[in-house]
Motif scaffolding. Structure first.
Motif, short mmCIF file in Angstrom:
data_model
loop_
_atom_site.label_atom_id
_atom_site.label_comp_id
_atom_site.label_asym_id
_atom_site.label_seq_id
_atom_site.Cartn_x
_atom_site.Cartn_y
_atom_site.Cartn_z
N ASN A 31 0.87 -1.09 0.13
CA ASN A 31 0.04 -0.05 -0.02
C ASN A 31 1.00 1.39 -0.07
O ASN A 31 0.78 1.95 -0.81
CB ASN A 31 -0.71 -0.04 1.09
N ASP A 32 1.86 1.24 0.97
CA ASP A 32 2.64 2.63 1.23
C ASP A 32 3.61 2.90 -0.06
O ASP A 32 3.77 4.17 -0.30
CB ASP A 32 3.45 2.40 2.33
N LEU A 33 4.14 1.83 -0.99
CA LEU A 33 4.54 2.01 -2.03
C LEU A 33 3.89 2.60 -3.03
O LEU A 33 4.24 3.29 -4.05
CB LEU A 33 5.58 0.95 -2.24
N VAL A 34 2.66 2.06 -3.16
CA VAL A 34 1.78 2.41 -4.35
C VAL A 34 1.09 3.69 -4.30
O VAL A 34 0.77 4.45 -4.95
CB VAL A 34 0.75 1.02 -4.43
N GLN A 35 0.62 3.95 -2.84
CA GLN A 35 -0.08 5.40 -2.69
C GLN A 35 0.77 6.62 -3.48
O GLN A 35 0.07 7.41 -4.19
CB GLN A 35 -0.20 5.77 -1.46
N PRO A 36 2.07 6.69 -3.43
CA PRO A 36 2.67 7.92 -3.94
C PRO A 36 2.72 7.77 -5.47
O PRO A 36 2.98 8.64 -6.05
CB PRO A 36 4.11 7.92 -3.20
N ALA A 37 2.56 6.68 -5.96
CA ALA A 37 2.63 6.29 -7.24
C ALA A 37 1.07 6.78 -8.03
O ALA A 37 1.07 6.48 -9.10
CB ALA A 37 3.05 5.23 -7.65
N MET A 38 0.08 6.62 -7.04
CA MET A 38 -1.26 6.63 -7.69
C MET A 38 -1.47 7.95 -8.41
O MET A 38 -2.28 7.78 -9.57
CB MET A 38 -2.19 6.55 -6.60
N ALA A 52 -7.31 8.36 -6.67
CA ALA A 52 -6.21 7.79 -5.66
C ALA A 52 -6.09 7.38 -4.55
O ALA A 52 -5.71 6.11 -4.36
CB ALA A 52 -4.94 8.92 -5.68
N PRO A 53 -7.07 7.67 -3.64
CA PRO A 53 -7.41 7.01 -2.38
C PRO A 53 -8.36 5.77 -2.52
O PRO A 53 -8.01 4.87 -1.42
CB PRO A 53 -8.39 8.01 -1.68
N SER A 54 -8.89 5.52 -3.74
CA SER A 54 -9.62 4.16 -3.70
C SER A 54 -8.64 3.10 -3.89
O SER A 54 -8.87 2.10 -3.57
CB SER A 54 -10.42 4.56 -5.05
N SER A 55 -7.32 3.10 -4.24
CA SER A 55 -6.64 2.12 -4.26
C SER A 55 -6.29 1.77 -3.03
O SER A 55 -6.26 0.33 -2.61
CB SER A 55 -5.12 2.54 -4.74
N LEU A 154 9.71 3.76 4.01
CA LEU A 154 10.45 3.72 2.74
C LEU A 154 9.67 3.69 1.58
O LEU A 154 10.11 4.07 0.32
CB LEU A 154 11.27 2.18 2.99
N GLY A 155 8.19 3.29 1.73
CA GLY A 155 7.45 3.30 0.52
C GLY A 155 7.23 4.47 -0.07
O GLY A 155 7.43 4.46 -1.38
N PRO A 156 7.18 5.51 0.49
CA PRO A 156 7.09 7.06 -0.34
C PRO A 156 8.21 7.27 -1.08
O PRO A 156 8.30 7.69 -2.14
CB PRO A 156 6.50 7.92 0.63
N VAL A 157 9.36 7.13 -0.43
CA VAL A 157 10.62 7.54 -1.19
C VAL A 157 10.87 6.39 -2.47
O VAL A 157 11.18 6.89 -3.22
CB VAL A 157 11.87 7.47 -0.27
N LEU A 158 10.61 5.09 -1.92
CA LEU A 158 10.80 4.12 -3.16
C LEU A 158 9.63 4.38 -4.22
O LEU A 158 10.22 4.39 -5.45
CB LEU A 158 10.62 2.76 -2.77
N GLY A 159 8.62 4.78 -3.78
CA GLY A 159 7.29 5.18 -4.69
C GLY A 159 7.81 6.36 -5.74
O GLY A 159 7.62 6.59 -6.84
N ALA A 160 8.40 7.38 -4.92
CA ALA A 160 8.85 8.57 -5.68
C ALA A 160 10.16 8.21 -6.87
O ALA A 160 10.06 8.76 -7.85
CB ALA A 160 9.11 9.80 -4.80
N TRP A 170 7.61 -2.09 -11.39
CA TRP A 170 8.60 -3.01 -10.62
C TRP A 170 8.22 -3.05 -9.14
O TRP A 170 8.82 -3.74 -8.39
CB TRP A 170 9.75 -2.05 -10.91
N GLY A 171 7.36 -1.92 -8.54
CA GLY A 171 7.42 -2.08 -7.24
C GLY A 171 6.60 -3.31 -7.04
O GLY A 171 6.74 -4.07 -5.91
#
Length: 409
Positions: A31-38, A52-55, A154-160, A170-171
């Protein structure tokens, strides 16, 4: 129901929760890696960023819709069989989402991936509570929470990074690999428990759930859980829109803003582990909720004091997450033990209330946010924490008085 033999926490017995927390990390970073990519995903699919929040909400809904089955199934077949099967299912769904071509297909796979949340909450957590003694189980839950918090850190940074340099696809490949690794660890280190109830017709499952939900103590303690955890869930769901779209932060700044907020939750869990043996069980909840209420008031102050809104938001959410850290694991233990029904069924009942609450509140706030923006977020956080001081607080006080009368520390 059989009496399950508990054990103490040591280096050898710690290997099972470490293997479980690797899967928990996979599910959370799912979830946390995907949200910033939404924002990039909605753009790719040609839909509004309001999707975006629906994910996240569909991810949570997927967990809620199967909890009624997985918990009782683990009572009848054994926790290990159901857990290992769930891990494999989650891994496959992470790979299948790579084949989606529109937002509807994407959200359908997010729904199926969300089953991993129930595998953790209705099966994995029940196994932890049964395996370890009371305070050791709470320590294990707090320790697992701290490790799994690497996901939202880590998710938001990796997502960015994925958005800027490669692709969001790739996530999901990385998440699937982590889940496969956890499967091997769980297969090797998870105790092979026997079924805790005899096999019965399907109607008995619903009879057990009826008994659980008719228990006022269970309802009071379980409804406290979404009240306590929902503000942080809303932060994870809406912070990409609030910080990037509304306040104009970059993707990297958005990622860095997660550190103090989630650092507060880590600090709260560490404090809980440190002081839980010194205080009456439940005392930390009475300490944590006033801190959380203060955090919500600070957010509301920032909404009307716009020049300092970002500062008030970060400090307020840090206080909220710290309060959650010293409260949630204890509340979860009390909720799970509030019914005599088999623990897989009780854990499933807890999970369903949590996940459905998360889904409906996130979707409701998403709609309100389009109209009222930051005010909708701030007021929702305040109302949720304020509501805890009604029925859930009275129920917790009753439990503490009963424990004191029995001489339980």
């Amino acid at each position: 129901m059989q009496k399950v033999q508990t054990t103490t926490l040591n280096r050898a017995t710690l290997m099972f929760p470490l293997a479980l927390v690797l899967f928990e990390f996979s599910v959370y970073i799912g979830n946390d890696l995907v949200q910033p990519a939404m924002l990039a995903i909605t753009k790719e699919f040609g839909v509004s960023s309001s999707w975006a929040p629906s994910s996240m909400s569909f991810y949570l809904l997927g967990g809620a819709c199967v909890a009624w089955l997985l918990g009782p199934l683990s009572d009848r077949l054994g926790r290990k069989k159901v857990l290992l099967t769930g891990v494999l299912f989650f891994s496959v769904c992470c790979l299948l989402i790579l084949l989606t071509h529109n937002i509807e297909q994407f959200l359908a796979l997010r729904f199926l991936q969300g089953i991993g949340l129930t595998v953790i909450s209705a099966v994995g957590y029940a196994a932890i509570q049964e395996t370890f003694e009371e305070r050791d189980a709470i320590k294990v839950m707090a320790l697992m929470a701290n490790i799994s918090l690497l996901a939202p850190l880590l998710g938001p940074v990796l997502g960015a990074f994925l958005i800027d340099h490669v692709s969001w696809h790739w996530g999901f490949i990385g998440i699937a690999v982590l889940a496969f690794l956890s499967w091997f660890g769980l297969k090797a280190k998870m105790p092979a428990t026997q079924p805790t109830v005899v096999k019965q017709p399907l109607r008995y499952i619903f009879s057990d759930f009826k008994r659980v939900y008719q228990n006022k103590r269970f309802l009071g303690l379980t409804l406290a859980l979404p009240m306590v955890s929902m503000p942080l869930m809303l932060w994870i769901a809406l912070s990409p829109v609030m910080l990037v779209e509304e306040l104009g932060l970059s993707s990297l700044q958005y990622g860095l803003a997660q550190f103090p907020v989630l650092g507060g939750l880590i600090a709260g869990n560490l404090v809980l582990i440190k002081i839980i043996d010194r205080l009456a069980l439940g005392k930390t909840v009475m300490m944590g909720l006033p801190i959380m209420l203060l955090g919500t008031l600070l957010i509301l102050a920032g909404i009307f004091w716009r020049d300092y809104f970002l500062l008030c938001l970060i400090i307020g959410m840090t206080l909220i997450s710290f309060g959650e850290g010293i409260s949630f694991s204890v509340l979860y233990r009390f909720a799970l033990m509030s019914s005599e029904v088999s623990k897989g069924t009780v854990a499933a009942a807890v999970s369903m209330l949590l996940m459905f609450s998360f889904f409906f509140i996130i979707e409701g706030v998403r709609i309100l946010y389009e109209q009222y923006h930051l005010l909708a977020y701030g007021l929702t956080c305040f109302v949720l924490i304020a509501l805890w001081f009604s029925f859930p607080r009275r129920m917790l006080q009753q439990v503490l008085l009963e424990r004191k009368a029995k001489g339980e520390f």
